[in-house]
Scaffold this motif. Structure first.
Motif, PDB file in Angstrom:
ATOM      1  N   LEU A  26      31.823   0.940   0.276  1.00  0.00           N
ATOM      2  CA  LEU A  26      32.095   2.378   0.206  1.00  0.00           C
ATOM      3  C   LEU A  26      30.847   3.148  -0.194  1.00  0.00           C
ATOM      4  O   LEU A  26      30.579   4.246   0.297  1.00  0.00           O
ATOM      5  CB  LEU A  26      33.219   2.653  -0.800  1.00  0.00           C
ATOM      6  N   SER A  27      30.074   2.548  -1.096  1.00  0.00           N
ATOM      7  CA  SER A  27      28.865   3.235  -1.550  1.00  0.00           C
ATOM      8  C   SER A  27      27.783   3.263  -0.483  1.00  0.00           C
ATOM      9  O   SER A  27      26.867   4.078  -0.555  1.00  0.00           O
ATOM     10  CB  SER A  27      28.347   2.590  -2.836  1.00  0.00           C
ATOM     11  N   TYR A  28      27.859   2.368   0.513  1.00  0.00           N
ATOM     12  CA  TYR A  28      26.956   2.473   1.654  1.00  0.00           C
ATOM     13  C   TYR A  28      27.153   3.829   2.348  1.00  0.00           C
ATOM     14  O   TYR A  28      26.191   4.465   2.787  1.00  0.00           O
ATOM     15  CB  TYR A  28      27.245   1.372   2.673  1.00  0.00           C
ATOM     16  N   ILE A  29      28.409   4.236   2.479  1.00  0.00           N
ATOM     17  CA  ILE A  29      28.719   5.499   3.151  1.00  0.00           C
ATOM     18  C   ILE A  29      28.130   6.668   2.376  1.00  0.00           C
ATOM     19  O   ILE A  29      27.457   7.544   2.936  1.00  0.00           O
ATOM     20  CB  ILE A  29      30.241   5.653   3.305  1.00  0.00           C
ATOM     21  N   ILE A  30      28.360   6.676   1.067  1.00  0.00           N
ATOM     22  CA  ILE A  30      27.831   7.747   0.216  1.00  0.00           C
ATOM     23  C   ILE A  30      26.308   7.699   0.202  1.00  0.00           C
ATOM     24  O   ILE A  30      25.631   8.739   0.255  1.00  0.00           O
ATOM     25  CB  ILE A  30      28.411   7.609  -1.201  1.00  0.00           C
TER      26      ILE A  30
ATOM     27  N   GLY B 285      34.224  17.122  14.620  1.00  0.00           N
ATOM     28  CA  GLY B 285      33.778  15.771  14.933  1.00  0.00           C
ATOM     29  C   GLY B 285      34.063  14.767  13.835  1.00  0.00           C
ATOM     30  O   GLY B 285      34.546  13.655  14.094  1.00  0.00           O
ATOM     31  N   LEU B 286      33.787  15.138  12.583  1.00  0.00           N
ATOM     32  CA  LEU B 286      34.008  14.210  11.471  1.00  0.00           C
ATOM     33  C   LEU B 286      35.489  13.908  11.278  1.00  0.00           C
ATOM     34  O   LEU B 286      35.884  12.759  11.097  1.00  0.00           O
ATOM     35  CB  LEU B 286      33.428  14.798  10.173  1.00  0.00           C
ATOM     36  N   GLY B 287      36.296  14.959  11.313  1.00  0.00           N
ATOM     37  CA  GLY B 287      37.732  14.763  11.147  1.00  0.00           C
ATOM     38  C   GLY B 287      38.331  13.940  12.266  1.00  0.00           C
ATOM     39  O   GLY B 287      39.207  13.099  12.044  1.00  0.00           O
TER      40      GLY B 287
ATOM     41  N   SER C 112      36.049  12.587   1.462  1.00  0.00           N
ATOM     42  CA  SER C 112      36.029  13.809   0.653  1.00  0.00           C
ATOM     43  C   SER C 112      34.619  14.086   0.134  1.00  0.00           C
ATOM     44  O   SER C 112      34.159  15.241   0.133  1.00  0.00           O
ATOM     45  CB  SER C 112      37.001  13.676  -0.522  1.00  0.00           C
ATOM     46  N   ILE C 113      33.923  13.038  -0.303  1.00  0.00           N
ATOM     47  CA  ILE C 113      32.547  13.219  -0.783  1.00  0.00           C
ATOM     48  C   ILE C 113      31.631  13.627   0.358  1.00  0.00           C
ATOM     49  O   ILE C 113      30.752  14.491   0.193  1.00  0.00           O
ATOM     50  CB  ILE C 113      32.051  11.934  -1.476  1.00  0.00           C
ATOM     51  N   VAL C 114      31.831  13.032   1.536  1.00  0.00           N
ATOM     52  CA  VAL C 114      31.049  13.416   2.710  1.00  0.00           C
ATOM     53  C   VAL C 114      31.257  14.897   3.011  1.00  0.00           C
ATOM     54  O   VAL C 114      30.293  15.641   3.279  1.00  0.00           O
ATOM     55  CB  VAL C 114      31.432  12.559   3.933  1.00  0.00           C
TER      56      VAL C 114
END
Length: 491
Positions: free
Chosen positions: A316-320, A80-82, A260-262
């Motif tokens: 981007l940091s919102y995602i992390i 799903g993520l990919g 990648s961090i996710v």
């Protein structure tokens, strides 16, 4: 979960590579060259979408190319993520290709064949990262993307571009080799595998101090994510042509960093382990500093692309931040922001490029009154700004709403203030641009010297209208992406 073996993930990666020799051989025939770009882009998107029903059906598509060591193979897995990331990247590749034709030809840029060739290589690496089955494969495509985008960042080949290019490689290659590589080796040494798993790969083999150090090595090592202090490469890369900036900030480079961090948080450590050690708070704190500081810096930037660059660092940091909440709604808000931010931010960069091509202006202080002469461009800019701020009717509202609910769900209400304050800062550095463009007096009006300014060519205007419309559509129809996230994270 049922798995299906298929060559489609590999073909989706390779199709852009196969077309590169054709692009090079057609360098003297621009129309033929660009036609092949769209052929490859369309095939790539069709391949990606053809796998969507399988993933929405709760299955996975896998393909192992070869095994380097037990538990460490070069392999693909579509989940799903990919799939979410690949749909965003493949669809925006086509739109960005249209835009790049209008931009590069509009400015009569040199090296256009080189540009489109490395662009194709970069999107191949991006799809490879999206479909990676394990940390080793992800790391391989991460590094390929770093090398593929270097010629794009240094496209102008002047002294400033070379300096920016060296900083770009120093940060993103240096951190990945110095931090991610040893962290990955340690993971394999302890567990004997690098395969992504929703339960994580550590089963009581990691102490809290070791987990903290390892986590920080990954978070800072994937410097494409723009976490401070490893962020300065990103504003420096703004010397590149605007289509490259759009690629960097919305489609490929930075999104591969956060993706990648996710993957590491959800597939290597696992949500439960990080929750047990209470390490999500550490990552949220780091992300919060980046969100607030970069938003404040954005306020002081007069050059439009640099303001957008610092805005990207914040977004981007919102995602992390969302993923580090470790709650279902936080995870949903963080991951879906990959898509919502992509369409909003690429719209803003498209607008910045269209303004530059049509007027030669790149500073915000020069844009007063331009909205009256470029209404479509600045209307799209307004929509893109709403998406990044997180206001309806744009998809950005959906992701930020879930992030706020995620802080309540995780009982981290103090961090909700970070989201609210940063959203106000977003509004402060975007909305005045729109207001001055539509209601301010231009220099020409003040001096009463008429200057003919009009919308940029259609190859520039059509893509920004398309992405702005999609940003609005995602507000009303986010369901597909939400389902992919639930399937990918088993939430």
């Amino acid at each position: 979960m049922e798995t299906i073996i298929s060559i489609k993930p590999l073909l989706a990666v390779l199709v852009s590579l196969f077309v590169i020799p054709v692009l090079v051989s057609s360098s003297g025939k621009p129309n033929v060259r660009e036609s092949w770009i769209f052929v490859a882009g369309a095939i790539k998107l069709v391949l990606v979408l053809s796998m969507l029903p399988v993933i929405l059906g709760g299955k996975q598509i896998v393909l192992t190319l070869f095994e380097i060591a037990p538990g460490a193979a070069i392999a693909f897995r579509v989940d799903g993520l990919g799939m979410l990331f690949a749909i965003v990247a493949a669809s925006l590749y086509i739109v960005t290709s249209i835009y790049s034709i209008g931009y590069m030809r509009g400015l009569n840029e040199h090296g256009q064949t080189r540009f489109v060739s490395f662009f194709a290589l970069a999107i191949s690496a991006t799809i490879g990262a999206a479909f990676s089955a394990n940390l080793l494969t992800l790391y391989l495509f991460y590094e390929i993307l770093s090398l593929a985008t270097y010629p794009l960042v240094t496209h102008h080949q002047d002294a400033t571009s070379r300096i920016s290019g060296r900083r770009y490689l120093t940060f993103i290659l240096g951190t990945s080799i110095a931090l991610v590589l040893p962290a990955m080796i340690y993971c394999y040494h302890v567990t004997g595998t690098l395969e992504f798993s929703t339960a994580g790969i550590f089963t009581g083999q990691l102490s809290k101090p070791a987990a903290l150090v390892l986590l920080l090595m990954f978070v800072f090592g994937f410097a494409k994510a723009g976490i401070m202090p490893f962020h300065t490469w990103l504003p420096a890369a703004m010397v590149a042509p605007t289509p490259v900036s759009a690629l960097l900030h919305a489609v490929a480079v930075v999104k591969v960093g956060v993706f990648s961090i996710v993957r590491v948080i959800t597939g290597i450590f696992g949500v439960d382990l990080l929750a047990d050690f209470n390490l999500g708070v550490v990552v949220m704190s780091i992300a919060s500093v980046t969100i607030l500081v970069s938003s404040c810096i954005a306020l002081s930037q007069d050059e439009l692309k640099r303001r957008l660059a610092y805005s990207t660092i914040s977004q981007l940091s919102y995602i992390i931040f969302g993923v580090a909440l470790l709650s279902p709604q936080g995870l949903t808000g963080g991951v879906i922001h990959i898509a919502m931010h992509a369409f909003g931010k690429i719209t803003l960069f498209f607008c910045a490029g269209a303004i530059f091509v049509a007027t030669g202006k790149k500073y915000i202080s020069q844009m007063q009154g331009l909205g009256k002469k470029m209404p479509f461009t600045f209307a799209a800019f307004f929509v893109g700004a709403l998406g990044v701020i997180g206001l309806p009717p744009t998809g950005g509202f959906y992701s930020k709403w879930n992030l706020i609910l995620g802080t309540l769900e995780a009982q981290q209400t103090i961090f909700m203030l970070v989201l609210l304050v940063s959203s106000f800062l977003n509004a402060f550095y975007f909305l005045p641009i729109v207001f001055k463009a539509f209601f301010g007096k231009s220099e020409e009006e003040d001096n009463k010297t008429p200057v003919k300014i009009q919308e940029a060519n259609l190859c520039l205007v059509i893509p920004l209208i398309i992405t702005a419309i999609i940003s609005v559509v995602l507000f009303f129809y986010p369901t597909m992406f939400v389902n992919l996230i639930k399937i990918g994270l088993s939430i």
